[in-house]
Scaffold this active site. Structure first.
Site, PDB file in Angstrom:
ATOM      1  N   ASP A  12       0.884  -1.158   0.000  1.00 12.95           N
ATOM      2  CA  ASP A  12       0.000   0.000   0.000  1.00 12.95           C
ATOM      3  C   ASP A  12       0.936   1.225   0.000  1.00 12.95           C
ATOM      4  OD1 ASP A  12      -2.309   1.654   0.364  1.00 12.95           O
ATOM      5  OD2 ASP A  12      -1.806   1.779   2.493  1.00 12.95           O
ATOM      6  N   ASP A  14      -0.179   5.112   0.695  1.00  8.51           N
ATOM      7  CA  ASP A  14      -0.482   6.144   1.697  1.00  8.51           C
ATOM      8  C   ASP A  14      -0.472   5.544   3.100  1.00  8.51           C
ATOM      9  OD1 ASP A  14      -1.058   8.296  -0.199  1.00  8.51           O
ATOM     10  OD2 ASP A  14      -2.853   7.156  -0.715  1.00  8.51           O
TER      11      ASP A  14
HETATM   12  C1  BG6 Z   1      -5.830   5.480  -0.445  1.00  6.37           C
HETATM   13  C2  BG6 Z   1      -5.973   6.394   0.736  1.00  6.37           C
HETATM   14  O1  BG6 Z   1      -4.502   5.071  -0.560  1.00  6.37           O
HETATM   15  O2  BG6 Z   1      -6.196   6.162  -1.654  1.00  6.37           O
HETATM   16  C3  BG6 Z   1      -7.362   6.983   0.800  1.00  6.37           C
HETATM   17  O3  BG6 Z   1      -5.719   5.646   1.920  1.00  6.37           O
HETATM   18  C4  BG6 Z   1      -7.700   7.667  -0.523  1.00  6.37           C
HETATM   19  O4  BG6 Z   1      -7.404   7.923   1.852  1.00  6.37           O
HETATM   20  C5  BG6 Z   1      -7.527   6.664  -1.663  1.00  6.37           C
HETATM   21  O5  BG6 Z   1      -9.040   8.148  -0.510  1.00  6.37           O
HETATM   22  C6  BG6 Z   1      -7.820   7.276  -3.039  1.00  6.37           C
HETATM   23  O6  BG6 Z   1      -6.844   8.238  -3.322  1.00  6.37           O
HETATM   24  P1  BG6 Z   1      -6.899   9.302  -4.494  1.00  6.37           P
HETATM   25  O7  BG6 Z   1      -5.539   9.942  -4.416  1.00  6.37           O
HETATM   26  O8  BG6 Z   1      -7.125   8.574  -5.773  1.00  6.37           O
HETATM   27  O9  BG6 Z   1      -8.017  10.256  -4.180  1.00  6.37           O
HETATM   28 MG    MG Z   2      -2.896   3.273   3.355  1.00  9.14          MG
END
Ligand code: BG6
Ligand code: MG
Length: 220
Positions: A12, A14
């Site tokens: 993963d 984030d």
């Molecule tokens: C995930 C995050 O990795 O990505 C979430 O933990 C986020 O918080 C999701 O909503 C989607 O991300 P993005 O950048 O496409 O809006």
């Molecule tokens: Mg995450």
């Protein structure tokens, strides 16, 4: 799973590699204020790993506002959040790789493990480039092509495909409950980073505790 079975790792992004979960939270907090939903630590935790549109739906629902917006208005809210998030992302540098993760990526590379990215974020390529860690990975699963997001196993199954490995030979790293469920359902070894992740097969409190020796010790 035995330590010796692990041939590759699906990451993963984030909250595992990038110190960006706090930036998603900051931007979503603003959305919650806009729609009139009270921001709580529990809501913030539940949004981790969840796709952009599903996150918005959860924020609306938490405040009882799920029937107050048209699809077009929802898309506007999600776009506004992403615009603000990308402003915050501009501040990220290689120093925002979470503690110990650069060393772990180096350790995996030196020991011949393959690595892929299983992030729900459509911004993953931007962030990996900004942190200067793109080259470690065989590939990134494209979340735009998923039929279902985490906790569905699809994203971590595809992350094993990217590695050319069977799920039984892959370990997934996650900081979200939805992500741990996805890894488990894909038949991979789940490694959770965070105190709440009771469903993880192996669990660490912090990123700087993760190493091959530590995973091996926890599996023994
Ligand atoms: C995930 C995050 O990795 O990505 C979430 O933990 C986020 O918080 C999701 O909503 C989607 O991300 P993005 O950048 O496409 O809006
Ligand atoms: Mg995450």
């Amino acid at each position: 799973m035995k330590f010796e079975d692990i041939k590759g790792f699906a990451f993963d992004l984030d909250g595992v590699i990038a110190d960006s979960a706090r930036l998603h939270s900051k931007a979503w907090h603003q959305t919650a204020d806009t729609v009139g939903t009270t921001w709580t630590p529990e809501l913030a935790e539940n949004l981790k790993g969840v796709s952009r549109m599903d996150s918005l739906e959860m924020i609306l629902k938490a405040g009882g506002h799920e029937n107050e917006y048209t699809q077009a208005q929802k898309e506007e809210l999600a776009t506004a959040k992403n615009t603000q998030y990308l402003e915050l992302v501009k501040t990220l540098t290689p120093d925002d790789v979470l503690p110990g993760m650069k060393a772990f990526l180096d350790e995996l590379k030196a020991n011949g493990y393959k690595m892929s990215v299983a992030s729900a974020s459509k911004n993953a390529p931007t962030i990996l480039k900004q942190l200067k860690v793109m080259d470690y990975f065989e590939g990134i699963v494209d979340p735009a092509k998923l039929h279902a997001g985490k906790p569905d196993p699809e994203i971590f199954s595809l992350a094993a495909d990217v590695l050319g490995l069977a799920p039984a030979n892959v370990a997934g790293l996650e900081d979200s409950g939805a992500g741990i469920q996805s890894i488990n359902a894909a038949g991979e070894l789940s490694i959770g980073i965070g105190s709440e992740l009771s469903e993880a097969a192996v669990r660490f409190d912090r990123t700087d505790e993760v190493s091959l020796a530590a995973i091996k010790a926890k599996l023994a």
